[in-house]
Design a protein around this motif. Sequence first.
Motif, PDB file in Angstrom:
ATOM      1  N   VAL A  17       0.850  -1.222   0.021  1.00 39.06           N
ATOM      2  CA  VAL A  17      -0.130  -0.114  -0.046  1.00 39.06           C
ATOM      3  C   VAL A  17       0.829   1.173  -0.102  1.00 39.06           C
ATOM      4  CG1 VAL A  17      -1.936   1.172   1.338  1.00 39.06           C
ATOM      5  CG2 VAL A  17      -1.855  -1.336   1.106  1.00 39.06           C
ATOM      6  N   ALA A  18       0.931   2.085  -1.017  1.00 38.34           N
ATOM      7  CA  ALA A  18       1.797   2.998  -1.211  1.00 38.34           C
ATOM      8  C   ALA A  18       1.481   4.283  -0.043  1.00 38.34           C
ATOM      9  CB  ALA A  18       1.662   3.744  -2.607  1.00 38.34           C
ATOM     10  N   MET A  19       0.068   4.378   0.017  1.00 36.52           N
ATOM     11  CA  MET A  19      -0.167   5.347   0.707  1.00 36.52           C
ATOM     12  C   MET A  19       0.388   5.262   2.220  1.00 36.52           C
ATOM     13  SD  MET A  19      -1.850   8.245   1.208  1.00 36.52           S
ATOM     14  CE  MET A  19      -2.959   8.187  -0.226  1.00 36.52           C
ATOM     15  N   ASP A  20       0.330   3.824   2.881  1.00 36.55           N
ATOM     16  CA  ASP A  20       0.769   3.681   3.952  1.00 36.55           C
ATOM     17  C   ASP A  20       2.407   3.073   4.307  1.00 36.55           C
ATOM     18  OD1 ASP A  20      -1.687   3.667   4.835  1.00 36.55           O
ATOM     19  OD2 ASP A  20      -2.224   1.789   4.800  1.00 36.55           O
ATOM     20  N   GLU A  21       2.888   2.814   2.911  1.00 36.31           N
ATOM     21  CA  GLU A  21       4.339   2.558   2.806  1.00 36.31           C
ATOM     22  C   GLU A  21       4.539   1.350   3.550  1.00 36.31           C
ATOM     23  OE1 GLU A  21       6.736   5.918   3.766  1.00 36.31           O
ATOM     24  OE2 GLU A  21       6.616   6.853   1.670  1.00 36.31           O
ATOM     25  N   VAL A  22       3.438   0.267   3.536  1.00 39.23           N
ATOM     26  CA  VAL A  22       3.522  -0.856   4.139  1.00 39.23           C
ATOM     27  C   VAL A  22       3.374  -2.091   3.288  1.00 39.23           C
ATOM     28  CG1 VAL A  22       2.465  -2.199   5.947  1.00 39.23           C
ATOM     29  CG2 VAL A  22       2.496   0.199   6.404  1.00 39.23           C
ATOM     30  N   ASN A 105      15.510  -2.751   6.678  1.00 44.48           N
ATOM     31  CA  ASN A 105      15.430  -2.502   7.978  1.00 44.48           C
ATOM     32  C   ASN A 105      14.388  -2.160   8.803  1.00 44.48           C
ATOM     33  OD1 ASN A 105      16.981  -1.324  10.275  1.00 44.48           O
ATOM     34  ND2 ASN A 105      17.328   0.528   9.548  1.00 44.48           N
ATOM     35  N   LEU A 106      14.022  -3.020   9.663  1.00 37.59           N
ATOM     36  CA  LEU A 106      12.678  -2.935  10.238  1.00 37.59           C
ATOM     37  C   LEU A 106      13.086  -2.395  11.743  1.00 37.59           C
ATOM     38  CD1 LEU A 106      11.300  -6.593   9.747  1.00 37.59           C
ATOM     39  CD2 LEU A 106      10.706  -4.243   8.389  1.00 37.59           C
ATOM     40  N   THR A 107      13.944  -2.441  12.113  1.00 32.54           N
ATOM     41  CA  THR A 107      14.321  -1.675  13.579  1.00 32.54           C
ATOM     42  C   THR A 107      15.906  -1.151  13.525  1.00 32.54           C
ATOM     43  OG1 THR A 107      14.667  -1.912  15.873  1.00 32.54           O
ATOM     44  CG2 THR A 107      15.335  -4.060  14.439  1.00 32.54           C
ATOM     45  N   SER A 108      15.872   0.158  14.221  1.00 31.10           N
ATOM     46  CA  SER A 108      17.160   0.890  14.355  1.00 31.10           C
ATOM     47  C   SER A 108      17.735   0.744  15.582  1.00 31.10           C
ATOM     48  CB  SER A 108      16.671   2.223  14.191  1.00 31.10           C
ATOM     49  OG  SER A 108      16.080   2.641  15.208  1.00 31.10           O
ATOM     50  N   THR A 181       8.014   1.123   5.083  1.00 28.35           N
ATOM     51  CA  THR A 181       8.359   1.545   6.368  1.00 28.35           C
ATOM     52  C   THR A 181       8.119   0.403   7.622  1.00 28.35           C
ATOM     53  OG1 THR A 181       6.340   2.755   6.785  1.00 28.35           O
ATOM     54  CG2 THR A 181       8.071   3.990   6.031  1.00 28.35           C
ATOM     55  N   ALA A 182       7.187  -0.441   7.161  1.00 25.78           N
ATOM     56  CA  ALA A 182       6.951  -1.462   7.896  1.00 25.78           C
ATOM     57  C   ALA A 182       6.374  -2.720   7.129  1.00 25.78           C
ATOM     58  CB  ALA A 182       5.774  -1.059   8.902  1.00 25.78           C
ATOM     59  N   ILE A 183       6.389  -3.766   7.710  1.00 23.99           N
ATOM     60  CA  ILE A 183       6.040  -5.234   7.264  1.00 23.99           C
ATOM     61  C   ILE A 183       4.981  -5.829   8.046  1.00 23.99           C
ATOM     62  CG2 ILE A 183       6.615  -7.511   6.491  1.00 23.99           C
ATOM     63  CD1 ILE A 183       9.288  -6.614   5.714  1.00 23.99           C
ATOM     64  N   GLN A 184       3.740  -6.069   7.635  1.00 22.30           N
ATOM     65  CA  GLN A 184       2.902  -6.452   8.561  1.00 22.30           C
ATOM     66  C   GLN A 184       2.401  -7.983   7.930  1.00 22.30           C
ATOM     67  OE1 GLN A 184      -0.517  -3.861   9.584  1.00 22.30           O
ATOM     68  NE2 GLN A 184       1.009  -2.275  10.118  1.00 22.30           N
ATOM     69  N   MET A 185       1.917  -8.747   8.870  1.00 20.13           N
ATOM     70  CA  MET A 185       1.228 -10.152   8.397  1.00 20.13           C
ATOM     71  C   MET A 185       0.070 -10.467   8.817  1.00 20.13           C
ATOM     72  SD  MET A 185       3.223 -13.813   8.365  1.00 20.13           S
ATOM     73  CE  MET A 185       2.604 -14.944   7.010  1.00 20.13           C
ATOM     74  N   ASN A 186      -0.923 -10.475   8.006  1.00 21.05           N
ATOM     75  CA  ASN A 186      -2.351 -10.730   8.426  1.00 21.05           C
ATOM     76  C   ASN A 186      -2.459 -12.310   8.500  1.00 21.05           C
ATOM     77  OD1 ASN A 186      -2.879  -8.192   7.987  1.00 21.05           O
ATOM     78  ND2 ASN A 186      -3.384  -8.322   5.811  1.00 21.05           N
ATOM     79  N   THR A 187      -3.024 -12.610   9.451  1.00 23.64           N
ATOM     80  CA  THR A 187      -3.525 -13.867   9.996  1.00 23.64           C
ATOM     81  C   THR A 187      -4.805 -14.444  10.209  1.00 23.64           C
ATOM     82  OG1 THR A 187      -3.060 -13.622  12.248  1.00 23.64           O
ATOM     83  CG2 THR A 187      -1.078 -14.234  11.010  1.00 23.64           C
ATOM     84  N   PRO A 188      -5.281 -15.570   9.664  1.00 27.04           N
ATOM     85  CA  PRO A 188      -6.828 -15.668  10.045  1.00 27.04           C
ATOM     86  C   PRO A 188      -7.340 -15.887  11.470  1.00 27.04           C
ATOM     87  CG  PRO A 188      -5.603 -17.669   9.020  1.00 27.04           C
ATOM     88  CD  PRO A 188      -4.621 -16.556   9.215  1.00 27.04           C
TER      89      PRO A 188
END
Length: 859
Positions: A17-22, A105-108, A181-188
Amino acid sequence: MGIDMGKGGRIGCAYYVAMDEVLYVEEDVAMGGIEAVDTLLLGVQPTTVLVPNRAPIELVELLERDAQRLDDESSSGERGAYVLRHLASAEFDYDTAKDGLASINLTSTPDPVEVVPSEEDAADCIGSSKHRNLMCLAEVVNLDSHLSIGCAGAVLNDINRRRTVEDSASDADAFPSFQITAIQMNTPADTMLVSADVLMSLQILRSEAHPNPQSQYSNNSESKAKESLSVYGLLQALACTSQGKAKLRQMLFRPSTNIDMIDERQRTIAVFLRPENREVVMAIRKLMRRVKNTKAVLRYVKRGVDRIRGQLSIRTGDWRALLRFSMVSSQLREALLALSGTSVLTIFPRIHDSIDPPVFLAIGEMILKTIDFQLSKESGHTEIMQGASERLDELKRVFARACEMLPDLTDGIQKENPAWAGQHIQHCTILPQLGFLVAVTIDQESGEGLYSGHTANDNWQISFANDGLVYYKNAALLELDSHFGDLPSQIADEEINVVMELSTAVLTHEDSIMRASDILGELDSLLALAWAAEKYGWIAPQMTCSNIIDIVDGRHPLQELLVPSFIPNNCIIAGGPGNDDLGEENASTEGNPAIFILTGPNNSGKSVYMKQVALIVYLAHIGSYVPATRATIGVTDRILTRIATRETVVDDESAFLVDLKQAAFTMNFASRRSLILADEFGKGTTTETGSALFASYLAHFLDLGEDRPKVLVGTHFHDIFDNNILQAGDGVAFGHMDVRLNPEAEDVEDQITFLHHLLLGRGLSSLGTLCAAINDIESDVVERARALIDLQELNEDLEEACSKVSEEDIQGLGPAELVARRFLETMIPTPGPGVNAAGSIRGMLEEVISLPQMEDTGL
């Protein structure tokens, strides 16, 4: 969006999603099949779909159904929903994708323990940077979802390609786009599973393309679609912000089975509906309307600024939106403190923690001290406030003095040159990068000025011509250039520096702004649900772990808006008791049917009734109030439908085959906590086959015993019940919609009145012929159909009955037989010389036909 299908119908998916950068990664859906892909497409609404070349043919055919084509210039003017791209299968490789995701880079936060890897295989050793990155990735993504990880790799490669193309065409100093800026996983987990058929059949989501083909896509990342009559369309109209609308869509796309979450949302809505909070809630909604799409604004800010036609390219409206957001956020935080009954809820402490008034007020103060909104409105471009930069103020003062010199400079040049030349010297000006210039009237024949300094000591150099004037530079103007420099360019550069400093200062608080935007979107979505409850008279359902649906005076949330008066109806069904881990049962299910069969007249409201029950269950699982007087809803893990037959010319499947596939899906994926809706299953084939399939379909669920689901069905196969194949009792109940008949009425439309009120027991007739008469079917066709129905009810042989000759036909056959007998008795003469055979035969036939008929025809 990347999609892949593996063995056994396993589905993997990832989308950006380009708007969320996710970058969102779906957990692999086992045995999801085409239905899962259809649901993902409907929920995500991608603009580009990536699929591997090795994808199964059924997946490719489904994706090509709604994809854009090169021959999209059709007469209808409609475009496909997305661009379909076939990529090499190597781009969906799991290992490559996993390494690519780990490199983000998910965390600094630095690793507190430094482990020195061994020389052998150093890059993969425990403690290496690659290993640490994989550990960080495993915290947010289930690495066992191989197909979805591969899809994420394909999406990541496509993002890199887009970024490379854009970077090559933009300023190197600008903020990069297409960032992750973030990676999210959707689980059922804790989510009700719904298919695209459910979302479409129940009208939960129903998007339509923009009526103007040129406006269907405003850019490469946003689809311009509008929502037609649907549950989401009903609720989104009550939301005040784009963030709230997006959150509502997410809630509808992923209804929850977590009773605690549902209860939290219901209690939040209850707080908003308290009479003592009414004025505060109205004030909050008024403030929410001033909140713009902050994510879109930050995207423009992160891209930086440059010079376009001499003006700052960043829009003044974006700064105004950020200023308003910073002010409104603080005001909303204070307004929420005035609500009563918030102490037991979690969203209000989260809002309190996410919005730090000093930070947001500081952001607003920075913007106010930098951007002159009033002057910007008057000039049409971004203007910097006086005092924001001492150097900029000084440059503007010098530029103002230089501009004040221009009239005197023009007079001086006119006096220094011949009197006849003065009429052609128009004025002096200052232009960026060109400095001081004098404008002279153009000579249309030569293209030069009518005067260009005809003295030997003053060499006039032409710069350019425009709008009937030629601009020159002479020695005096060159001297002014060396003294003042390029003032417009210096001012522009300093303005850019000021705005860049403001952008940098604002972006240091980007995380705070995004957190506040997200939480305000959640608040707005709950306010919309509360407003819907108040506006449409919805009530809070009681959620229970018992496998039961008990609705009193339920209504269809959409249908009741389209009719003058809506008749509410009750529903009580219960699935098998079974055993699961949802907790103790707190409502009795004994004695309640698991299968409720609706029969009776066409057009009486059976389909609306089934859909309203499903929609009430669905709304309850998103935490919303529901249209009913009272409702007890057991946790439902999925809603499965066999209602709408969605056909397309792309598929070579018949309507009956599509119905069979939907029915098979309901049988294969139903659990005891599922709700199944089947409307007239089996109607697409012969009556005998259809009724047999329907009876076997219901018997399958009854045979599950304690694991049987909740089933609502509508049918016109009365012979199943007349022949005692399926009877009431043992988990089965019947219902029908009440009607009033008046056969004596002259107008056919007055012969039947639909009351739309549910009565228990079977409806003995579908009244199909009466419905046909009401809908303008020819009267002779209706009468013939009624006659055949009467014969069927008498167990007559229809083939034999239809082959009998009527009395009217018998009377008409008598004269015909007489003519035939006369013709057979007539002697036809043999043709010979001088005999007109044709005339003789014609005369004989006329005599046969014209002879008076005898009374006794011999029949």
